[in-house]
Enzyme design. Sequence first.
Site, short mmCIF file in Angstrom:
data_model
loop_
_atom_site.label_atom_id
_atom_site.label_comp_id
_atom_site.label_asym_id
_atom_site.label_seq_id
_atom_site.Cartn_x
_atom_site.Cartn_y
_atom_site.Cartn_z
N GLU A 1 0.85 -1.23 -0.14
CA GLU A 1 -0.10 -0.22 0.05
C GLU A 1 1.00 1.19 0.27
O GLU A 1 2.01 1.37 0.37
CB GLU A 1 -0.80 0.03 1.32
CG GLU A 1 -2.13 -0.74 1.29
CD GLU A 1 -3.22 -0.13 1.27
OE1 GLU A 1 -3.30 0.87 0.42
OE2 GLU A 1 -4.40 -0.14 2.06
N ASP A 2 0.44 2.35 -0.60
CA ASP A 2 1.28 3.46 -0.48
C ASP A 2 0.86 4.25 0.83
O ASP A 2 1.98 4.54 1.53
CB ASP A 2 0.59 4.43 -1.62
CG ASP A 2 -0.95 4.73 -1.51
OD1 ASP A 2 -1.74 4.01 -0.71
OD2 ASP A 2 -1.27 5.80 -2.31
N PHE B 1 -1.91 15.83 4.28
CA PHE B 1 -2.30 15.21 3.18
C PHE B 1 -0.80 15.44 2.39
O PHE B 1 -0.18 16.41 2.31
CB PHE B 1 -3.45 16.18 2.40
CG PHE B 1 -3.89 15.05 1.04
CD1 PHE B 1 -4.80 14.09 1.24
CD2 PHE B 1 -3.27 15.66 0.02
CE1 PHE B 1 -5.32 13.42 0.29
CE2 PHE B 1 -3.66 14.79 -1.20
CZ PHE B 1 -4.67 13.63 -1.10
N ASP C 1 -4.53 5.55 5.91
CA ASP C 1 -5.03 6.78 6.47
C ASP C 1 -6.19 6.49 7.57
O ASP C 1 -5.90 5.92 8.91
CB ASP C 1 -5.32 7.50 5.45
CG ASP C 1 -6.23 8.70 5.98
OD1 ASP C 1 -6.31 8.98 7.14
OD2 ASP C 1 -6.82 9.78 5.16
N ARG D 1 1.84 12.75 -8.86
CA ARG D 1 2.42 11.27 -8.79
C ARG D 1 3.99 11.21 -8.86
O ARG D 1 4.60 10.09 -8.53
CB ARG D 1 1.56 10.23 -9.47
CG ARG D 1 0.10 10.16 -8.93
CD ARG D 1 -0.57 8.94 -9.57
NE ARG D 1 -1.75 9.02 -9.70
CZ ARG D 1 -2.57 8.31 -8.63
NH1 ARG D 1 -1.97 7.80 -7.49
NH2 ARG D 1 -3.92 8.21 -8.67
#
Length: 190
Positions: free
Chosen positions: A97-98, A150, A101, A163
């Site tokens: 996963e990146d 964020f 959250d 990205r």
Amino acid sequence: MAEWLELLIPERRIRARVMALGRQIGAEYSGKKLSLVVVLKGACIFAADLMRQIEIPFTIDFITAASYGEGTRSSGTVALSGLDRLDLAGRDVLVIEDILDTGRTSAALRDGLQQHGSATFALCTLLRKPAAAALDLPVAYVGFDIRDDFVVGYGMDYAERYRNLPGIHRLVFEAGEGGAGKQKPPPKRG
Ligand code: IMP
Ligand code: MG
């Protein structure tokens, strides 16, 4: 509304951490049937770098997860696609996963992958925010624990932008004069 970027984790720190993670995964999964399941789109760059640091045999699959957020939080509705064509019976699954959250995406993945009869299931995430650290998820590898900001870059986006940045940046939004001050952006997730 003006937006700008503040460098949070430079490219060289990411590179060093990813190398260490890859070696650790290779050592800890040695002799096992490692299958990486990469969660698109955000984890694509992390996964590409990580894979090249894992020196044991493994298989790779890709799935897509999207949670549609209001404001900065995911809505709780996580759309997964690509799960049905996976063949993970008896495999030692490591989901890449990146960022964790709320952890909803990972929880949905854990539930969705359970029916595939994998031997083991664990998560590897490049970034983890505080809310996810408090959850009961099988997170075996974390690149960096970060604040509840964020972030974009190194595969992660804001409305499909950023990205391609080699480092990880905080995305800061400033409301106009007389506005509410600094505000977090409403992300498009994926
Ligand atoms: P969760 O389901 O709330 O854990 O959210 C996970 C997904 O939301 C991640 O895989 C990202 O795609 C997206 N996301 C959460 N936080 C951020 C962020 O700070 N920047 C970019 N995407 C994010
Ligand atoms: Mg994602």
